[in-house]
Design an enzyme around this catalytic site. Structure first.
Site, PDB file in Angstrom:
ATOM      1  N   LYS A   9       0.855  -1.195   0.000  1.00  0.00           N
ATOM      2  CA  LYS A   9       0.000   0.000   0.000  1.00  0.00           C
ATOM      3  C   LYS A   9       0.888   1.242   0.000  1.00  0.00           C
ATOM      4  CE  LYS A   9      -1.723   2.622   3.094  1.00  0.00           C
ATOM      5  NZ  LYS A   9      -1.473   3.901   2.401  1.00  0.00           N
ATOM      6  N   GLU A  40       9.108  -0.245  11.390  1.00  0.00           N
ATOM      7  CA  GLU A  40      10.296   0.601  11.155  1.00  0.00           C
ATOM      8  C   GLU A  40       9.827   2.038  11.281  1.00  0.00           C
ATOM      9  OE1 GLU A  40      13.240  -0.408  10.904  1.00  0.00           O
ATOM     10  OE2 GLU A  40      13.192  -2.449  10.127  1.00  0.00           O
ATOM     11  N   CYS A  49      14.490   8.667   7.872  1.00  0.00           N
ATOM     12  CA  CYS A  49      14.294   8.208   9.255  1.00  0.00           C
ATOM     13  C   CYS A  49      15.603   8.205  10.032  1.00  0.00           C
ATOM     14  CB  CYS A  49      13.685   6.821   9.248  1.00  0.00           C
ATOM     15  SG  CYS A  49      14.655   5.657   8.256  1.00  0.00           S
ATOM     16  N   GLU A 104      11.381  14.340  16.104  1.00  0.00           N
ATOM     17  CA  GLU A 104      11.788  14.167  14.713  1.00  0.00           C
ATOM     18  C   GLU A 104      11.221  15.326  13.881  1.00  0.00           C
ATOM     19  OE1 GLU A 104       9.925  11.010  12.349  1.00  0.00           O
ATOM     20  OE2 GLU A 104      11.949  10.350  11.842  1.00  0.00           O
TER      21      GLU A 104
HETATM   22  P1  NAD Z   1       2.860   7.869   8.242  1.00  0.00           P
HETATM   23  O1  NAD Z   1       2.989   7.046   9.470  1.00  0.00           O
HETATM   24  O2  NAD Z   1       1.983   9.050   8.287  1.00  0.00           O
HETATM   25  O3  NAD Z   1       2.313   6.975   7.033  1.00  0.00           O
HETATM   26  C1  NAD Z   1       3.005   5.813   6.606  1.00  0.00           C
HETATM   27  C2  NAD Z   1       2.045   4.934   5.837  1.00  0.00           C
HETATM   28  O4  NAD Z   1       1.056   4.433   6.738  1.00  0.00           O
HETATM   29  C3  NAD Z   1       1.271   5.621   4.713  1.00  0.00           C
HETATM   30  O5  NAD Z   1       1.145   4.716   3.631  1.00  0.00           O
HETATM   31  C4  NAD Z   1      -0.084   5.880   5.357  1.00  0.00           C
HETATM   32  O6  NAD Z   1      -1.136   5.983   4.404  1.00  0.00           O
HETATM   33  C5  NAD Z   1      -0.238   4.620   6.194  1.00  0.00           C
HETATM   34  N1  NAD Z   1      -1.181   4.681   7.291  1.00  0.00           N
HETATM   35  C6  NAD Z   1      -1.469   5.720   8.108  1.00  0.00           C
HETATM   36  N2  NAD Z   1      -2.367   5.336   9.043  1.00  0.00           N
HETATM   37  C7  NAD Z   1      -2.647   4.026   8.815  1.00  0.00           C
HETATM   38  C8  NAD Z   1      -3.482   3.066   9.444  1.00  0.00           C
HETATM   39  N3  NAD Z   1      -4.213   3.370  10.514  1.00  0.00           N
HETATM   40  N4  NAD Z   1      -3.514   1.809   8.946  1.00  0.00           N
HETATM   41  C9  NAD Z   1      -2.757   1.472   7.882  1.00  0.00           C
HETATM   42  N5  NAD Z   1      -1.964   2.326   7.232  1.00  0.00           N
HETATM   43  C10 NAD Z   1      -1.891   3.597   7.702  1.00  0.00           C
HETATM   44  O7  NAD Z   1       4.370   8.215   7.826  1.00  0.00           O
HETATM   45  P2  NAD Z   1       4.869   9.132   6.620  1.00  0.00           P
HETATM   46  O8  NAD Z   1       4.592  10.557   6.979  1.00  0.00           O
HETATM   47  O9  NAD Z   1       4.372   8.586   5.322  1.00  0.00           O
HETATM   48  O10 NAD Z   1       6.444   8.851   6.653  1.00  0.00           O
HETATM   49  C11 NAD Z   1       7.316   9.547   7.463  1.00  0.00           C
HETATM   50  C12 NAD Z   1       7.673   8.741   8.699  1.00  0.00           C
HETATM   51  O11 NAD Z   1       8.197   7.473   8.320  1.00  0.00           O
HETATM   52  C13 NAD Z   1       8.755   9.387   9.541  1.00  0.00           C
HETATM   53  O12 NAD Z   1       8.410   9.331  10.909  1.00  0.00           O
HETATM   54  C14 NAD Z   1       9.979   8.511   9.276  1.00  0.00           C
HETATM   55  O13 NAD Z   1      10.940   8.534  10.295  1.00  0.00           O
HETATM   56  C15 NAD Z   1       9.363   7.180   9.098  1.00  0.00           C
HETATM   57  N6  NAD Z   1      10.263   6.309   8.348  1.00  0.00           N
HETATM   58  C16 NAD Z   1      10.893   5.281   9.006  1.00  0.00           C
HETATM   59  C17 NAD Z   1      11.806   4.473   8.340  1.00  0.00           C
HETATM   60  C18 NAD Z   1      12.506   3.338   9.039  1.00  0.00           C
HETATM   61  O14 NAD Z   1      12.953   2.422   8.354  1.00  0.00           O
HETATM   62  N7  NAD Z   1      12.623   3.324  10.347  1.00  0.00           N
HETATM   63  C19 NAD Z   1      12.068   4.702   7.000  1.00  0.00           C
HETATM   64  C20 NAD Z   1      11.420   5.765   6.356  1.00  0.00           C
HETATM   65  C21 NAD Z   1      10.505   6.553   7.045  1.00  0.00           C
END
Ligand code: NAD
Length: 482
Positions: free
Chosen positions: A177, A251, A286, A385
């Protein structure tokens, strides 16, 4: 305009039951650059049914590791052939600078799939051992089942590869997704999958918002959720998986520290690597080393060098090959980062370069690359962050205090040590409570070794052979006595 009106489910392009679309807006021009169907829970039901069919009755989980490795290799080649187009699309979706996106966004993902193609035939899928009661025992690593892969917008193709590689290796069909900010590259990935001649239902790509995503993770047909994204959403997904006893890899976010030791020699390349570790992909990474810890002895010198380097960065169109810092993904992200800049100033931090939005750009969601000096670790800008191009330089008195500051964080994803003595750097690294620590390098991961977070940065690991284990279940077969 990149307009897609179907979904990739069960090895076919099928109609969506959606009435609405997800529009993708360029963070540089603020104009719409593409759209995809806003998939519904009913669409997800179809995707899960296709993946279940592939798992319960299809050939993929029953193939030899060599055959699955060949499938991974074909996907690697199809993606490699589309690399430049996908990189350009990602830059247009999320503002990732072209200088970084071909390697950081796409070839890194291609390399991850290639790594898993290499690991699959040699992984220990079963071992025989003497049982405690005299009967021989076989311990299998059976595929965990159908996987939901939830992808964030910041490095979408690479993170999709982090989920596809081990899922395909282990024989698990997956529903990816992509996030609503970056669905277009997800469709280009689906086109590569369609050309890679994989059995139907092994990889399904359904872009959707959070409600449809929530429907997916709760679905009875899903055995494991692999999530990359914010810690807030990760907590929610972890709770849902706990309630349903689904397997789960999280992650999440980070607030990593770069520890500069007193013997570190500042030259242009070393300084460039230190800045890159904090500002790559506009700081939307991240593992960004957004806290730079420097001793009182070298503080002014390092702050001055950072100011010169960051002050010279070129801000602008992400597709321009000269650009160092592109726009942030969305207006809300620009506003959020501006809020952190304000919070830093009112807490007493000194913006020695940047600190606002660029005056010469009249459109696009830009923030100036910023270096804050006089930051203390209790400030909001040092604890939360930011996910933008903002570095905070924090003073320490001795090495023990540097390590304590690095560890004084809810997060535990990455870190780095900058020193002339690499062995001593490794000793310092071992005291940092994070999943990865690099020495004199902006690398936040290595494809051959596990990547993931301590503390609120997540649960579980991706990459390396260790990354396959979370896509398997141990199954013990007790054989008859000889
Ligand atoms: P986000 O958590 O807002 O969204 C991530 C994904 O989750 C999106 O596809 C979103 O549509 C989906 N989502 C949101 N709520 C959901 C739910 N209730 N059920 C299922 N899916 C849901 O994050 P973002 O803003 O897209 O990305 C940025 C964040 O990602 C930052 O905090 C970053 O640190 C983190 N990140 C972590 C890593 C890692 O490997 N640790 C890598 C890249 C990004």
């Amino acid at each position: 305009m990149q307009v897609y009106d179907k979904l990739y489910i069960g090895g076919e392009w099928v109609d969506s039951s959606a009435t609405g679309t997800i529009e993708v807006t360029s963070p540089h021009t603020e104009e719409v650059i593409g759209s995809v169907p806003d998939a519904t829970p009913a669409d997800m039901d179809r995707a899960v049914a296709a993946a279940r069919e592939a798992f319960d009755h299809g050939p993929w989980p029953r193939m030899s590791p060599e055959e699955r490795a060949a499938g991974l290799q074909r996907l690697t080649e199809q993606l490699g052939a589309r690399a430049q187009d996908i990189a350009d699309t990602i830059s247009s979706e999320n503002g990732s600078p072209a200088k970084w996106s071909l390697m950081g966004q796409v070839f890194s993902g291609v390399a991850v799939l290639g790594t898993y193609a290499g690991l699959t035939p040699t992984y220990t899928w079963a071992d025989d051992r003497a049982g405690a009661f005299g009967a021989p025992v076989t311990v299998r690593r059976a595929p965990v089942g159908v996987v939901a892969g939830i992808i964030p917008w910041n490095v979408p193709l690479f993170i999709s590869a982090l989920k596809l590689g081990p899922a395909m290796a282990a024989g698990c069909p997956i529903i990816l997704k992509p996030s609503p900010e970056t669905p277009l590259d997800g469709y280009m990935l689906a086109e590569a999958v369609a050309a890679a001649d994989l059995p139907p239902g092994v990889i399904n790509v359904v872009a959707a918002g959070r409600e449809t995503g929530d429907h997916l993770i709760r679905h009875r047909g899903i055995d494991k959720v692999s999530f990359t994204g914010s810690t807030a959403v990760g907590r929610h997904i972890g709770a849902v998986c706990g309630e349903h006893l689904k397997r789960c890899t999280l992650e999440l976010g980070g607030k990593s520290a770069a520890i500069v030791l007193d013997d570190w020699a500042i030259d242009d390349a070393a300084l460039g690597a230190l800045v890159d570790s904090g500002l790559m992909n506009n700081g939307q990474v991240c593992g960004a080393q957004s806290r730079i810890l420097v001793s009182a002895k070298r503080y002014d010198e390092v702050v001055e060098a950072l100011a010169a380097k960051v002050g010279a960065m070129k801000v602008g169109d992400p597709l321009d090959a000269e650009t160092d810092i592109g726009p942030l993904v969305a207006q809300r992200q620009q506003e959020r980062v501006q809020g952190f800049l304000d919070a830093g100033k009112s807490a007493g931090a000194r913006a020695i370069v940047g600190g606002g939005t660029p005056a010469d750009l009249d459109r696009g969601w830009y923030v100036q690359p910023t270096v804050f000096a006089d930051v203390t670790n209790d400030m909001k800008i040092a604890q939360e962050e930011i996910f933008g191009p903002v570095l905070s330089v924090i003073k320490y008195t001795d090495e023990a205090e540097a390590i304590a500051i690095a560890n004084d964080s809810d997060y535990g994803l990455c870190g780095s040590v900058w020193t002339a003595d690499a062995d001593h750097g490794a000793e310092v690294a071992a005291q940092v409570r994070t999943g990865v620590v690099a020495i004199n390098s902006s690398m936040i991961l290595d494809f051959n070794a596990p990547f993931g977070g301590f503390k609120s940065s997540g649960i579980g690991r991706e990459l390396g052979p260790e990354g396959i284990a979370p896509y398997t279940e141990y199954q013990t077969i007790i054989r008859p006595m000889a």
